[in-house]
Design a protein around this motif. Sequence first.
Motif, mmCIF file in Angstrom:
data_model
loop_
_atom_site.group_PDB
_atom_site.id
_atom_site.type_symbol
_atom_site.label_atom_id
_atom_site.label_comp_id
_atom_site.label_asym_id
_atom_site.label_seq_id
_atom_site.Cartn_x
_atom_site.Cartn_y
_atom_site.Cartn_z
ATOM 1 N N ILE A 45 -8.565 32.796 86.218
ATOM 2 C CA ILE A 45 -9.061 31.695 85.385
ATOM 3 C C ILE A 45 -8.963 30.388 86.157
ATOM 4 C CG2 ILE A 45 -8.512 30.238 83.378
ATOM 5 C CD1 ILE A 45 -7.807 32.802 81.862
ATOM 6 N N ARG A 46 -7.812 30.160 86.783
ATOM 7 C CA ARG A 46 -7.567 28.873 87.443
ATOM 8 C C ARG A 46 -8.436 28.659 88.681
ATOM 9 N NH1 ARG A 46 -1.921 30.412 88.602
ATOM 10 N NH2 ARG A 46 -2.741 32.428 87.909
ATOM 11 N N GLN A 47 -8.601 29.694 89.491
ATOM 12 C CA GLN A 47 -9.391 29.527 90.714
ATOM 13 C C GLN A 47 -10.863 29.210 90.407
ATOM 14 O OE1 GLN A 47 -11.713 31.913 92.095
ATOM 15 N NE2 GLN A 47 -11.387 31.982 94.312
ATOM 16 N N ASP A 74 15.598 21.766 86.836
ATOM 17 C CA ASP A 74 15.638 20.316 87.053
ATOM 18 C C ASP A 74 14.307 19.608 86.790
ATOM 19 O OD1 ASP A 74 18.377 20.261 87.994
ATOM 20 O OD2 ASP A 74 17.639 21.188 89.838
ATOM 21 N N TYR A 75 13.227 20.368 86.632
ATOM 22 C CA TYR A 75 11.896 19.759 86.509
ATOM 23 C C TYR A 75 11.132 20.342 85.325
ATOM 24 C CZ TYR A 75 12.867 17.882 91.127
ATOM 25 O OH TYR A 75 13.448 17.211 92.184
ATOM 26 N N ASP A 76 10.217 19.531 84.795
ATOM 27 C CA ASP A 76 9.400 19.946 83.657
ATOM 28 C C ASP A 76 8.123 20.654 84.088
ATOM 29 O OD1 ASP A 76 10.992 18.531 81.551
ATOM 30 O OD2 ASP A 76 10.365 16.768 82.709
ATOM 31 N N LEU A 77 7.656 20.328 85.281
ATOM 32 C CA LEU A 77 6.345 20.812 85.713
ATOM 33 C C LEU A 77 6.318 20.943 87.235
ATOM 34 C CD1 LEU A 77 3.674 21.270 83.974
ATOM 35 C CD2 LEU A 77 2.871 19.129 84.986
ATOM 36 N N ILE A 78 5.582 21.932 87.724
ATOM 37 C CA ILE A 78 5.323 22.082 89.155
ATOM 38 C C ILE A 78 3.833 21.890 89.371
ATOM 39 C CG2 ILE A 78 5.360 23.682 91.115
ATOM 40 C CD1 ILE A 78 7.750 25.064 89.801
ATOM 41 N N VAL A 79 3.458 21.078 90.355
ATOM 42 C CA VAL A 79 2.037 20.835 90.615
ATOM 43 C C VAL A 79 1.716 21.098 92.088
ATOM 44 C CG1 VAL A 79 1.961 19.083 88.800
ATOM 45 C CG2 VAL A 79 2.237 18.379 91.195
ATOM 46 N N GLY A 80 0.427 21.293 92.345
ATOM 47 C CA GLY A 80 -0.058 21.498 93.703
ATOM 48 C C GLY A 80 -1.536 21.823 93.639
ATOM 49 N N PRO A 81 -2.161 22.115 94.759
ATOM 50 C CA PRO A 81 -3.571 22.512 94.723
ATOM 51 C C PRO A 81 -3.728 23.868 94.044
ATOM 52 C CG PRO A 81 -2.684 22.722 96.948
ATOM 53 C CD PRO A 81 -1.615 22.081 96.120
ATOM 54 N N THR A 82 -4.858 24.078 93.388
ATOM 55 C CA THR A 82 -5.139 25.389 92.800
ATOM 56 C C THR A 82 -5.609 26.361 93.867
ATOM 57 O OG1 THR A 82 -5.822 24.260 90.767
ATOM 58 C CG2 THR A 82 -6.379 26.581 90.966
ATOM 59 N N THR A 83 -6.424 25.873 94.789
ATOM 60 C CA THR A 83 -6.969 26.707 95.862
ATOM 61 C C THR A 83 -6.830 25.976 97.192
ATOM 62 O OG1 THR A 83 -9.195 25.797 95.575
ATOM 63 C CG2 THR A 83 -8.652 27.773 94.310
ATOM 64 N N ASP A 132 -6.159 33.441 96.974
ATOM 65 C CA ASP A 132 -5.379 33.363 95.734
ATOM 66 C C ASP A 132 -3.903 33.074 95.981
ATOM 67 O OD1 ASP A 132 -7.619 33.952 94.215
ATOM 68 O OD2 ASP A 132 -7.274 36.109 94.281
ATOM 69 N N ILE A 133 -3.549 32.685 97.188
ATOM 70 C CA ILE A 133 -2.132 32.537 97.545
ATOM 71 C C ILE A 133 -1.408 31.513 96.677
ATOM 72 C CG2 ILE A 133 -2.583 30.787 99.351
ATOM 73 C CD1 ILE A 133 -0.308 32.181 100.969
ATOM 74 N N LEU A 134 -2.108 30.504 96.180
ATOM 75 C CA LEU A 134 -1.463 29.449 95.398
ATOM 76 C C LEU A 134 -1.409 29.754 93.900
ATOM 77 C CD1 LEU A 134 -3.057 26.372 97.215
ATOM 78 C CD2 LEU A 134 -0.842 27.442 97.653
ATOM 79 N N THR A 135 -2.236 30.707 93.450
ATOM 80 C CA THR A 135 -2.267 31.022 92.016
ATOM 81 C C THR A 135 -1.445 32.261 91.668
ATOM 82 O OG1 THR A 135 -4.356 32.220 92.371
ATOM 83 C CG2 THR A 135 -4.501 29.946 91.582
ATOM 84 N N MET A 152 -17.917 19.198 96.471
ATOM 85 C CA MET A 152 -17.500 20.340 95.656
ATOM 86 C C MET A 152 -16.159 20.049 94.982
ATOM 87 S SD MET A 152 -19.957 22.473 95.847
ATOM 88 C CE MET A 152 -19.171 23.870 95.034
ATOM 89 N N PRO A 153 -15.978 20.540 93.750
ATOM 90 C CA PRO A 153 -14.741 20.248 93.015
ATOM 91 C C PRO A 153 -13.515 20.934 93.611
ATOM 92 C CG PRO A 153 -16.485 21.067 91.552
ATOM 93 C CD PRO A 153 -16.930 21.321 92.950
ATOM 94 N N VAL A 154 -12.363 20.317 93.415
ATOM 95 C CA VAL A 154 -11.079 20.949 93.708
ATOM 96 C C VAL A 154 -10.187 20.755 92.486
ATOM 97 C CG1 VAL A 154 -11.219 20.663 96.198
ATOM 98 C CG2 VAL A 154 -10.157 18.871 94.819
ATOM 99 N N GLY A 155 -9.181 21.626 92.350
ATOM 100 C CA GLY A 155 -8.344 21.584 91.170
ATOM 101 C C GLY A 155 -6.894 21.272 91.464
ATOM 102 N N LEU A 156 -6.257 20.596 90.509
ATOM 103 C CA LEU A 156 -4.817 20.367 90.532
ATOM 104 C C LEU A 156 -4.184 21.423 89.639
ATOM 105 C CD1 LEU A 156 -2.311 18.482 91.173
ATOM 106 C CD2 LEU A 156 -2.827 17.359 88.985
ATOM 107 N N GLN A 157 -3.300 22.248 90.226
ATOM 108 C CA GLN A 157 -2.647 23.292 89.437
ATOM 109 C C GLN A 157 -1.367 22.748 88.799
ATOM 110 O OE1 GLN A 157 -1.468 28.016 89.748
ATOM 111 N NE2 GLN A 157 -1.428 26.822 91.629
ATOM 112 N N LEU A 158 -1.198 23.083 87.519
ATOM 113 C CA LEU A 158 -0.021 22.684 86.759
ATOM 114 C C LEU A 158 0.693 23.946 86.299
ATOM 115 C CD1 LEU A 158 -1.783 20.095 84.403
ATOM 116 C CD2 LEU A 158 -0.809 19.641 86.655
ATOM 117 N N MET A 159 1.981 24.074 86.619
ATOM 118 C CA MET A 159 2.777 25.245 86.215
ATOM 119 C C MET A 159 3.996 24.777 85.439
ATOM 120 S SD MET A 159 2.535 27.436 89.774
ATOM 121 C CE MET A 159 2.551 25.974 90.824
ATOM 122 N N ALA A 160 4.284 25.464 84.335
ATOM 123 C CA ALA A 160 5.383 25.045 83.465
ATOM 124 C C ALA A 160 6.331 26.204 83.172
ATOM 125 C CB ALA A 160 4.827 24.473 82.155
#
Length: 490
Positions: free
Chosen positions: A179-181, A395-404, A425-428, A449-457
């Motif tokens: 879904i995320r990629q 210690d953190y509420d959220l982890i972020v990084g690139p989706t792809t 898919d290494i980041l997802t 072309m679009p890029v995504g910010l991945q949010l993990m909780a």
Amino acid sequence: MSTNYFEEDITSLHDALVNQKTTAAQLTADTLDQIQTKDKQTKAFITVAADEAKKQAAAADTQGITADRQLAGIPIAIKDNIITDGILTTAASKILTGFIPVYDATVTSRLKEAGAVLVGKTNMDEFAMGSSTENSYYGPTHNAWDLDRVPGGSSGGSAAAVAAGEVVAALGSDTGGSIRQPAAFNGIFGIKPTYGRVSRWGLIAFGSSLDQIGVLSRRVKDSAIVLQQIAGQDENDDTSLPALVPDYLAAMDGNIKGLRIAIPEEYLGEGVAQGVRDAIEKAVDTLKKLGATVDTVSLPHTKYAVPTYYLIASSEASSNLQRFDGIRYGFRAKDVKNLEDVYVRTRSEGFGDEVKRRIMLGTFSLSAGFYDAYFNKAAKVRHLIQDDFTKVFADYDLIVGPTTPTPAFKIGEKVNDPVTMYMNDILTIPANLAGIPAASVPAGLVDGMPVGLQLMAKPMAEATIFKVADAFEAATQFYTQVPTAMKGEK
């Protein structure tokens, strides 16, 4: 009213329905027109269920659309590995040719109960095995920003349909980023909930310990509305969790001041394109300006995620796909000589190359003499990856990084190099191995072309993702941009 999904969302459409500025029948007719026009370019749908959609829309109008039923009369697309009563369901595979289910998946029935209109089934990588929607028996889907590029996968059809303005929202499934990629590649929002948050009953299984149904939409709020409806425990699915589903919309108050956000150093390392890295750093600056605190952390076992995932997922797939044998439903090879011939030829002719590759890898990993060396070791590494997340979330509420690591690549560019495709898919993948919720929100354009910010909780903390994604969306307003290939196609 001629509906333009580049300018509407579920809330505005709902208001128009409640105030009788349009009807569910008219909205569905507009949507079918959009699909007929745009799908010639995107090829996002396998099946358009026009007659069934019109019946559902008429029923919604007859019942009357009230203010408290936000999805009543709203057209939604469904990924073609999610069972739909009376509508062709193929998982994009030849082996399910002609398969028409006699029941609904739990998510499908919950959407129907809410009055949503199911307009059709979207294209995907066969049995959800792929990262580009090129592994489909029905041919590839095309990216709405550049028709020569892939939409990602395996939920590429759902993502392209939303990005192209064919529908306002769609369901997808996510086993290792599916879904995320594609959400990142198509410049839309996509969320994979916590494993067990949404019932898998009626989802054609790929990796049973990894699969999770989620939502794709242009606006963050729209995914929250849909997830609110489909989430929750289901007696038909023993892996669905009994936790109450919170009010996701209430969490989206625009205030993320004091939120603690972590960026794993491994997510911005080698292999991540410079343009993507720049876009993510800019996105992080936006989060800081909104009041969040951001630190760099380490998820040291990330480097083992891809081999771990492909051993576990392929092993589960080899077991799940045993049921497709030409006996009970779908495609059966012709001119067979005996029962063994039915099995061998049906599966040889019915499955595509990528599915066969994963069945063989999984069967090998589970075989006597190799189980401990491969599958069992992968299961142990999975626990190490889960532990990495647990330590950071202390210690953190959220982890972020690139989706792809990169924007969408061209159709055909990686199809003959499965290892390179897997690494996309290494980041997802880590979020699926850990069972945590994760989403992708548009973070800008790189070379058009679009890029995504991945949010993990943390587990069950989808509300935190919606809160941050909504605030980020409001600050950047990427949703106002129309995909390049769709300009003039409103």
